[in-house]
Write a protein that holds these residues in place. Structure first.
Motif, PDB file in Angstrom:
ATOM      1  N   PHE A 139       0.884  -1.264  -0.010  1.00 30.37           N
ATOM      2  CA  PHE A 139       0.078   0.008   0.095  1.00 30.37           C
ATOM      3  C   PHE A 139       0.815   1.111  -0.003  1.00 30.37           C
ATOM      4  O   PHE A 139       0.474   2.277  -0.621  1.00 30.37           O
ATOM      5  CB  PHE A 139      -0.954   0.007   1.257  1.00 30.37           C
ATOM      6  CG  PHE A 139      -1.946  -0.895   1.025  1.00 30.37           C
ATOM      7  CD1 PHE A 139      -3.158  -0.783   0.329  1.00 30.37           C
ATOM      8  CD2 PHE A 139      -1.798  -2.246   1.674  1.00 30.37           C
ATOM      9  CE1 PHE A 139      -4.214  -1.818   0.278  1.00 30.37           C
ATOM     10  CE2 PHE A 139      -2.791  -3.201   1.670  1.00 30.37           C
ATOM     11  CZ  PHE A 139      -4.111  -2.902   0.804  1.00 30.37           C
ATOM     12  N   ARG A 140       1.873   1.115   0.804  1.00 38.22           N
ATOM     13  CA  ARG A 140       2.860   2.235   0.944  1.00 38.22           C
ATOM     14  C   ARG A 140       3.605   2.094  -0.389  1.00 38.22           C
ATOM     15  O   ARG A 140       4.675   1.154  -0.477  1.00 38.22           O
ATOM     16  CB  ARG A 140       3.720   2.558   2.438  1.00 38.22           C
ATOM     17  CG  ARG A 140       4.092   3.579   2.448  1.00 38.22           C
ATOM     18  CD  ARG A 140       4.250   3.735   4.050  1.00 38.22           C
ATOM     19  NE  ARG A 140       5.192   2.720   4.363  1.00 38.22           N
ATOM     20  CZ  ARG A 140       6.708   2.831   4.563  1.00 38.22           C
ATOM     21  NH1 ARG A 140       7.122   3.904   4.082  1.00 38.22           N
ATOM     22  NH2 ARG A 140       7.173   1.878   5.142  1.00 38.22           N
ATOM     23  N   ALA A 141       3.769   3.119  -1.029  1.00 35.69           N
ATOM     24  CA  ALA A 141       4.568   3.078  -2.243  1.00 35.69           C
ATOM     25  C   ALA A 141       5.926   2.800  -2.285  1.00 35.69           C
ATOM     26  O   ALA A 141       6.641   2.130  -2.904  1.00 35.69           O
ATOM     27  CB  ALA A 141       4.278   4.346  -3.127  1.00 35.69           C
ATOM     28  N   GLU A 164       2.226  -1.416  -7.784  1.00 37.46           N
ATOM     29  CA  GLU A 164       1.884  -0.760  -6.889  1.00 37.46           C
ATOM     30  C   GLU A 164       0.440  -1.288  -6.558  1.00 37.46           C
ATOM     31  O   GLU A 164      -0.518  -1.319  -7.242  1.00 37.46           O
ATOM     32  CB  GLU A 164       1.973   0.737  -6.824  1.00 37.46           C
ATOM     33  CG  GLU A 164       1.852   1.319  -5.614  1.00 37.46           C
ATOM     34  CD  GLU A 164       2.193   2.930  -5.833  1.00 37.46           C
ATOM     35  OE1 GLU A 164       2.915   3.322  -6.447  1.00 37.46           O
ATOM     36  OE2 GLU A 164       1.357   3.644  -5.008  1.00 37.46           O
ATOM     37  N   GLY A 165      -0.002  -1.267  -5.094  1.00 41.29           N
ATOM     38  CA  GLY A 165      -1.407  -1.892  -4.767  1.00 41.29           C
ATOM     39  C   GLY A 165      -1.789  -3.240  -5.293  1.00 41.29           C
ATOM     40  O   GLY A 165      -2.762  -3.660  -5.153  1.00 41.29           O
ATOM     41  N   ALA A 166      -0.827  -4.057  -5.450  1.00 44.18           N
ATOM     42  CA  ALA A 166      -0.883  -5.399  -5.586  1.00 44.18           C
ATOM     43  C   ALA A 166      -1.228  -6.057  -4.361  1.00 44.18           C
ATOM     44  O   ALA A 166      -1.116  -5.448  -3.221  1.00 44.18           O
ATOM     45  CB  ALA A 166       0.384  -6.120  -6.050  1.00 44.18           C
ATOM     46  N   ASP A 167      -1.978  -7.356  -4.619  1.00 47.59           N
ATOM     47  CA  ASP A 167      -2.389  -8.000  -3.400  1.00 47.59           C
ATOM     48  C   ASP A 167      -1.116  -8.384  -2.517  1.00 47.59           C
ATOM     49  O   ASP A 167      -0.456  -9.066  -2.945  1.00 47.59           O
ATOM     50  CB  ASP A 167      -3.205  -9.301  -4.025  1.00 47.59           C
ATOM     51  CG  ASP A 167      -3.941 -10.178  -2.694  1.00 47.59           C
ATOM     52  OD1 ASP A 167      -3.755  -9.534  -1.645  1.00 47.59           O
ATOM     53  OD2 ASP A 167      -4.702 -10.926  -2.947  1.00 47.59           O
ATOM     54  N   ARG A 194      -2.036  -0.496   7.459  1.00 50.30           N
ATOM     55  CA  ARG A 194      -2.954   0.536   7.434  1.00 50.30           C
ATOM     56  C   ARG A 194      -4.178   0.064   8.532  1.00 50.30           C
ATOM     57  O   ARG A 194      -4.763  -0.853   7.875  1.00 50.30           O
ATOM     58  CB  ARG A 194      -3.668   0.564   5.951  1.00 50.30           C
ATOM     59  CG  ARG A 194      -2.712   1.594   4.978  1.00 50.30           C
ATOM     60  CD  ARG A 194      -3.564   2.028   4.067  1.00 50.30           C
ATOM     61  NE  ARG A 194      -4.281   1.081   3.457  1.00 50.30           N
ATOM     62  CZ  ARG A 194      -5.077   1.298   2.428  1.00 50.30           C
ATOM     63  NH1 ARG A 194      -5.352   2.645   1.810  1.00 50.30           N
ATOM     64  NH2 ARG A 194      -6.012   0.277   1.962  1.00 50.30           N
ATOM     65  N   LEU A 195      -4.176   0.768   9.516  1.00 51.25           N
ATOM     66  CA  LEU A 195      -5.036   0.485  10.388  1.00 51.25           C
ATOM     67  C   LEU A 195      -6.517   1.263  10.306  1.00 51.25           C
ATOM     68  O   LEU A 195      -6.707   2.065  11.114  1.00 51.25           O
ATOM     69  CB  LEU A 195      -4.558   0.530  11.675  1.00 51.25           C
ATOM     70  CG  LEU A 195      -4.777  -0.528  12.776  1.00 51.25           C
ATOM     71  CD1 LEU A 195      -4.161  -0.346  14.152  1.00 51.25           C
ATOM     72  CD2 LEU A 195      -6.364  -0.772  13.117  1.00 51.25           C
ATOM     73  N   GLN A 196      -7.057   0.975   9.168  1.00 55.24           N
ATOM     74  CA  GLN A 196      -8.329   1.712   8.722  1.00 55.24           C
ATOM     75  C   GLN A 196      -9.396   1.235   9.958  1.00 55.24           C
ATOM     76  O   GLN A 196      -9.970   2.030  10.612  1.00 55.24           O
ATOM     77  CB  GLN A 196      -8.968   1.568   7.627  1.00 55.24           C
ATOM     78  CG  GLN A 196      -8.116   2.315   6.425  1.00 55.24           C
ATOM     79  CD  GLN A 196      -8.470   1.554   5.232  1.00 55.24           C
ATOM     80  OE1 GLN A 196      -8.426   0.450   5.077  1.00 55.24           O
ATOM     81  NE2 GLN A 196      -8.579   2.403   4.119  1.00 55.24           N
ATOM     82  N   ASN A 197      -9.393  -0.081   9.882  1.00 52.91           N
ATOM     83  CA  ASN A 197     -10.742  -0.491  11.028  1.00 52.91           C
ATOM     84  C   ASN A 197     -10.286  -1.928  11.146  1.00 52.91           C
ATOM     85  O   ASN A 197      -9.322  -2.509  10.057  1.00 52.91           O
ATOM     86  CB  ASN A 197     -12.082  -0.466  10.496  1.00 52.91           C
ATOM     87  CG  ASN A 197     -12.232  -1.044   9.139  1.00 52.91           C
ATOM     88  OD1 ASN A 197     -12.006  -2.195   8.949  1.00 52.91           O
ATOM     89  ND2 ASN A 197     -12.859  -0.187   8.220  1.00 52.91           N
ATOM     90  N   LYS A 198     -10.673  -2.565  12.112  1.00 58.80           N
ATOM     91  CA  LYS A 198     -10.365  -3.909  12.480  1.00 58.80           C
ATOM     92  C   LYS A 198     -11.003  -4.842  11.513  1.00 58.80           C
ATOM     93  O   LYS A 198     -10.082  -5.822  11.182  1.00 58.80           O
ATOM     94  CB  LYS A 198     -11.094  -4.247  13.882  1.00 58.80           C
ATOM     95  CG  LYS A 198     -10.418  -5.532  14.775  1.00 58.80           C
ATOM     96  CD  LYS A 198     -10.982  -5.445  15.980  1.00 58.80           C
ATOM     97  CE  LYS A 198     -11.145  -7.010  16.209  1.00 58.80           C
ATOM     98  NZ  LYS A 198     -11.965  -7.227  17.640  1.00 58.80           N
TER      99      LYS A 198
END
Ligand code: GDP
Length: 300
Positions: A139-141, A164-167, A194-198
Motif C-alpha cells: 500500500f505504501r509506495a 503498486e497496490g498489488a495483493d 494501514r489500520l483503517q478498521n479492525k
C-alpha cells in the motif's frame, strides 16, 4: 552490546537519575515511597504494577526491618525483574529444519517494521542463516523499495511486486514459494500497516496468513510497536492481537524515550514477551530483550 546498553541507560536517564537520587537518601520514609511511585508511573510502568510493586517493597522493608537504601535498591531490582520476566521464552521460533521458517512482521505504519525486518535479517545473516524477504506492504509506495534496499545492504534477496497496490497476500505467497525453492532458512514477510478498521485489517492479515498456510505455516508473528507512543501503542497492540496470533513484540525507538516501563504494560496486556528492542535507525541497532540488562538500565 555495550554500546546498546549505554544507549538504553542514556534513554532512561530521567527514570534512573531520580530513582538513584531517591534511594541515596539516608532513610526511606513515606515521601520517598510516594516519589518512587511517581517515578515508576512516569516511566509508563502502569498504575496497577506500580502500586503492587511499591506495596510489596514496603512490606518487605517492614518484614526485614531494614531501611538501608542499598538494600531497598536491591529489593527494587529483584521485584522489577520479577515484573518484567514472568518466565517468558524470548527466543525466535526460526529453527525448523527441512523447511523455511516463516516470520510475519505486523504493526501500523511508521512504527519501524521495515527497518526492523532489515536489521533482523542482518542479525540472522550473521548467524549464517539463509534469509529471504517478502515486501507484502504493497500500500505504501516506497515500502517495497525501502525493503529491497535493506535486502541488498544485508545481502539477501527480496520478493516484491512490480505493481503498486498489488495483493499483499500474493506477494507473501510468492515469497514463501521462493524461500522453499531456494531452501532458505527463514522468510520474513513485511506487511502493510494501514489500520483503517479492525475488519479491514483482519481481512488483509487473515488472507496473508491463509495463503502462506497453503505452502507452509506461520512460525512467528512479530508485532512492532513504537515505544514513544505510550498508551496509544497499547491500544494498537490490542487490535492486532485480536486479529492475529502475535507471538512476540518488537519495541522500537527505545532510544528516544524514558518510558521503558511500557514493556511491563505491553507484556501484561498481551501475555506475549518483548523479544527484540530497537535502539536507533542504524543496521546494528536491534538487540534481543534481556531482562536483567533492561532493569539495570532502568536503575543505573
Ligand atoms: P514502517 O512504516 O513501520 O515500516 O516503519 P519504518 O521502518 O519505515 O520506520 C519509520 C521511521 O522510524 C524511520 O525513519 C526509521 O529509521 C525509524 N526507526 C525505526 N526503528 C527505530 C528505532 O529503534 N529507533 C529510532 N530512533 N528510529 C527508528
Amino acid at each position: 552490546l555495550a554500546r546498546l546498553r549505554a544507549r538504553l541507560v542514556k534513554s532512561n536517564n530521567i527514570f534512573s537519575k531520580s530513582l538513584l537520587a531517591l534511594l541515596s537518601r539516608d532513610e526511606i520514609d513515606d515521601d520517598v515511597w510516594d516519589e518512587i511511585e511517581e517515578t515508576l508511573l512516569s516511566a509508563d510502568l502502569g498504575a496497577e504494577p506500580t502500586f503492587e510493586l511499591v506495596e510489596t517493597l514496603r512490606q518487605r522493608v517492614t518484614v526485614e526491618g531494614s531501611k538501608d537504601p542499598e538494600r531497598v535498591k536491591a529489593m527494587l531490582r529483584e521485584e522489577l525483574i520479577k515484573l518484567v520476566d514472568p518466565a517468558f521464552d524470548r527466543s525466535l521460533n526460526v529453527k525448523n529444519p527441512g523447511r523455511p521458517s516463516v516470520v510475519l512482521v505486523v504493526g501500523v505504519n511508521g512504527v519501524g517494521k521495515t527497518t526492523t525486518v532489515g536489521k533482523l535479517a542482518r542479525v540472522m545473516v550473521a548467524e549464517d542463516k539463509d534469509v529471504i524477504l517478502g515486501a507484502a506492504d504493497t500500500f505504501r509506495a516506497a515500502a517495497a523499495e525501502q525493503l529491497t534496499t535493506w535486502g541488498s545492504r544485508v545481502g539477501v534477496p527480496t520478493v516484491s511486486s512490480e505493481k503498486e497496490g498489488a495483493d499483499p497476500a500474493s506477494v507473501a505467497f510468492d515469497a514463501v514459494e521462493k524461500a522453499i525453492e531456494l531452501e532458505s532458512d527463514v522468510v520474513m514477510v513485511d506487511t502493510a500497516g494501514r489500520l483503517q478498521n479492525k475488519a479491514n485489517l483482519m481481512d488483509q492479515l487473515g488472507k496473508v496468513k491463509r495463503v502462506i498456510e497453503k505452502k507452509s505455516q506461520v512460525d512467528e508473528v512479530l508485532l512492532v510497536l513504537d515505544a514513544t507512543t505510550g498508551q496509544n501503542g497499547l491500544s494498537q497492540a490490542k487490535v492486532f492481537s485480536e486479529v492475529v496470533n502475535v507471538t512476540g513484540i518488537v519495541l522500537t525507538k527505545l532510544d528516544g524515550t524514558a518510558r521503558g516501563g511500557i514493556v511491563v504494560a505491553i507484556q501484561k496486556q498481551l501475555g506475549v514477551p518483548v523479544k527484540l528492542i530497537g535502539l536507533g535507525e542504524g543496521p546494528d541497532d536491534l538487540a534481543p530483550f534481556d531482562t536483567e540488562q533492561f532493569v539495570d538500565a532502568l536503575l543505573e
